[in-house]
Design a protein around this motif. Structure first.
Motif, PDB file in Angstrom:
ATOM      1  N   TYR A 230       0.832  -1.205   0.000  1.00  0.00           N
ATOM      2  CA  TYR A 230       0.000   0.000   0.000  1.00  0.00           C
ATOM      3  C   TYR A 230       0.868   1.256   0.000  1.00  0.00           C
ATOM      4  O   TYR A 230       0.620   2.207  -0.760  1.00  0.00           O
ATOM      5  N   LEU A 234       1.708   0.483  -4.714  1.00  0.00           N
ATOM      6  CA  LEU A 234       0.308   0.527  -5.125  1.00  0.00           C
ATOM      7  C   LEU A 234       0.039   1.664  -6.106  1.00  0.00           C
ATOM      8  O   LEU A 234      -0.699   1.502  -7.086  1.00  0.00           O
ATOM      9  N   THR A 251      -2.587   5.801   0.166  1.00  0.00           N
ATOM     10  CA  THR A 251      -1.155   5.492   0.221  1.00  0.00           C
ATOM     11  C   THR A 251      -0.435   6.444   1.167  1.00  0.00           C
ATOM     12  O   THR A 251       0.405   6.028   1.977  1.00  0.00           O
ATOM     13  N   CYS A 254      -0.957   5.515   4.709  1.00  0.00           N
ATOM     14  CA  CYS A 254      -0.110   4.394   5.137  1.00  0.00           C
ATOM     15  C   CYS A 254       1.309   4.872   5.445  1.00  0.00           C
ATOM     16  O   CYS A 254       1.958   4.358   6.364  1.00  0.00           O
ATOM     17  N   TRP A 258       1.268   4.056   9.476  1.00  0.00           N
ATOM     18  CA  TRP A 258       1.478   2.616   9.431  1.00  0.00           C
ATOM     19  C   TRP A 258       1.750   2.023  10.812  1.00  0.00           C
ATOM     20  O   TRP A 258       1.362   0.893  11.096  1.00  0.00           O
ATOM     21  N   CYS A 275      -4.752   3.965   7.550  1.00  0.00           N
ATOM     22  CA  CYS A 275      -4.099   3.176   6.512  1.00  0.00           C
ATOM     23  C   CYS A 275      -4.837   1.839   6.406  1.00  0.00           C
ATOM     24  O   CYS A 275      -5.081   1.189   7.422  1.00  0.00           O
ATOM     25  N   MET A 276      -5.192   1.449   5.172  1.00  0.00           N
ATOM     26  CA  MET A 276      -5.964   0.224   4.963  1.00  0.00           C
ATOM     27  C   MET A 276      -7.212   0.256   5.844  1.00  0.00           C
ATOM     28  O   MET A 276      -7.318  -0.427   6.853  1.00  0.00           O
ATOM     29  N   THR A 471      -6.689  -7.998   0.827  1.00  0.00           N
ATOM     30  CA  THR A 471      -6.350  -7.579  -0.533  1.00  0.00           C
ATOM     31  C   THR A 471      -7.508  -7.007  -1.343  1.00  0.00           C
ATOM     32  O   THR A 471      -7.273  -6.335  -2.344  1.00  0.00           O
ATOM     33  N   ILE A 474      -7.613  -3.352  -2.607  1.00  0.00           N
ATOM     34  CA  ILE A 474      -6.702  -2.947  -3.676  1.00  0.00           C
ATOM     35  C   ILE A 474      -7.407  -3.025  -5.027  1.00  0.00           C
ATOM     36  O   ILE A 474      -7.333  -2.100  -5.848  1.00  0.00           O
TER      37      ILE A 474
END
Length: 566
Positions: A230, A234, A251, A254, A258, A275-276, A471, A474
């Motif tokens: 990420y 990415l 991004t 992240c 992170w 992030c995510m 995943t 993404i």
């Protein structure tokens, strides 16, 4: 908009245009502002246009950063490990399961072996717990559909008012009131954790530090690889007018936050810039895992005191969201008909927050305790009781999903008491209804439903559920961010795109499972493996207990051996 941008932004009109790269963002802003002012002048209104420089992209290649080079190096190392491990495994034709730990470590990255683990029915693998396989698979597919719809609603449509019309359709409520799937995972996680704790306490093998370390090592390695991707590579997958909003901003989050993910506090710390974003669940699950012994241990050591603590915690878990929603006059769920600001407040202050969402997990702990007690007590239910249980369960599931139809309408007049009641009760109600399904199926009262949910075909997908969870965003981000023109949407388009996304998600998640998740899981098992013969007393006890339990207790034996995952 804050990151993550989970809002459909119904009142936000966005334009994207292809222009010569020699033009600056200021040139575009001046030109569009003049055009808009001329267009709205007859109405007496004034208009302005804002062009963000970071939203302007050109087809150019940037040099690789140090982080990107490091991520490429990690990928190369993983590929080399898989290659040499596979070669060693193929060469060792006389391999036996009794091989030394060093030999097992050498074949941990073997692609043929991990492929066999994925598709072979094996009771020691995670997720092989009977009817829970099917429940986990359908919940995972529903999670992907939920996030697909959230991204879908932010894409450029020719017929954007289709969203408004969808809210007026009762049959579409499972696609609108769709944030209940995660509560099923919280229920299952609590069930597995409670049963695992109680079994270890009975056999005097419970160790807080070891338990949490194993849980951390179970979740984190694959998580770290995806997080690293990420933050680095990415953004290089594609480009488009929406690339900055849907890919580059996540991004950047992240790159900034992170560390919050790796300590599993991202759902509390700066949760408007996560992030995510989907990993708020992992943080919540890990935090509840840390708190679970405070409920489970008293149930095992002092049953009466433990039951009092359990009831108190359950009431508290329902009261907190009730008071919060009522006092803040908040929406009870992700209500598309509400304002963007109210939805964002709900997500950051209720939806992501552990103490607001703990009730399904606590119900799962209770179900795990019931399964543990069933090792010594056989449960017999009359046909009337079973029929009533199934009828009530289906009625509650229907009421939770479809009963909120009026709340989700644009013209609905807000009622703080109505919102507080629904916001506090719909998640534990959903968890209780699903808990009955799990209980009935695992006690021999599920009939064809048990047969269907326990089908062997669900096992590989169940094992992939964690990789799919990590995943799938993404695929959705790239698909939306790279769009270059508006589209006409309808139900067929949604189904068509969803099936295509699912196919890509399965492929990407299988790569992550075979190359990262499964190998590192095997290494973690070696690190925390028991000494030879150490499990014999426990195994004997479970077998003796099985004599007194319903036939489906073989699933509980496998459940106790499984390593839970979302």
């Amino acid at each position: 908009m804050p990151v993550p941008d989970l809002l459909p932004s119904m009142a936000l009109i966005q334009f994207a245009s292809c222009i010569p790269s020699s033009c600056t963002p200021e040139d575009v802003q001046v030109t569009l502002t003049d055009a808009m002012q001329w267009a709205v002048k007859p109405t007496g209104m004034r208009a302005s246009v804002q062009v963000y420089p970071e939203s302007c992209t050109t087809l150019k290649s940037n040099p690789f950063t140090k982080g990107e080079v490091a991520m490429i190096l990690v990928i190369v190392i993983l590929l080399l490990l898989v290659f040499f491990s596979s070669a060693y495994d193929i060469a060792e034709l006389n391999y036996a399961e009794s091989e030394s730990p060093i030999g097992k470590a050498l074949v941990a990255f073997s692609l043929p072996r991990n492929w066999e683990r994925l598709f072979k029915e094996d009771v020691v693998q995670p997720g092989v717990i009977g009817s829970l396989d099917g429940i986990r698979v359908f919940s995972t597919l529903w999670v992907v559909m939920t996030h697909k719809i959230l991204y879908y609603a932010q894409e450029p449509w020719i017929n954007k008012l289709q969203l408004v019309d969808a809210l007026a359709s009762l049959i579409k409520m499972p696609l609108i009131n769709t944030l209940l799937n995660v509560d099923t995972f919280l229920l299952i996680s609590g069930l597995l954790k409670a049963y695992h704790y109680l079994r270890d306490l009975e056999n005097k093998r419970f160790n807080f530090i070891s338990c949490y370390t194993r849980r951390y090592l179970r979740l984190t390695p694959a998580y770290m690889v995806v997080l690293g991707f990420y933050a680095t590579l990415l953004v290089r997958l594609s480009s488009g007018p929406g690339w900055n909003k849907f890919v580059e901003q996540p991004t950047d989050a992240c790159k900034t936050n992170w560390f919050y993910n790796l300590i599993y506090l991202n759902n509390y710390l700066d949760n408007g810039n996560q992030c995510m974003v989907q990993t708020w669940y992992l943080a919540m699950d890990f935090q509840l895992c840390l708190l679970a012994p405070l409920i489970v241990y008293p149930l095992w050591r002092w049953p009466n005191v433990g039951k009092f603590i359990f009831i108190s915690v359950t009431l508290l878990s329902v009261s907190i969201p009730f008071i919060t929603i009522y006092c803040a006059r908040a929406v009870p769920s992700y209500v598309l008909g509400a304002s963007d600001s109210s939805i964002q407040w709900y997500m950051q202050n209720i939806y992501f927050i552990t103490h607001q969402r703990a009730s399904p997990y606590i119900i799962g702990l209770a179900l795990g305790y019931i399964f543990y007690r069933m090792n010594t007590t056989k449960v017999k239910l009359t046909k009337v009781t079973v029929a009533a249980g199934w009828a009530l369960s289906m009625a509650v599931l229907y009421a939770v999903v479809f009963g909120s139809f009026d709340i989700f309408q644009y013209g609905h007049e807000y009622d703080p008491m109505e919102s507080a009641i629904y916001g506090a009760l719909h998640r534990p109600a959903w968890a209780l209804a699903v808990a009955w399904i799990i209980f009935a199926c695992n006690c021999g009262y599920g009939g064809w439903i048990t047969t269907f949910l326990s089908a062997r075909a669900f096992q590989p997908l169940s094992k992939l559920s964690y990789s799919i969870f990590l995943t799938h965003y993404i695929v959705l981000m790239v698909n939306t961010g790279r769009m270059r023109t508006a589209v006409y949407v309808d139900e067929y388009t949604l189904v068509h795109q969803y099936l295509g996304d699912i196919f890509l998600v399965f492929g990407v998640s299988m790569i992550l499972y075979l190359f990262v998740e499964a190998p590192l899981f095997e290494l973690a098992k070696l690190c925390f493996g028991k000494k030879k013969g150490g499990n014999k007393p426990s195994a004997i006890k479970i077998e003796l207990d099985t004599v007194h339990v319903a036939k489906t207790d073989s699933q509980l034996t496998r459940l106790a051996s499984a390593v839970e995952k979302p």
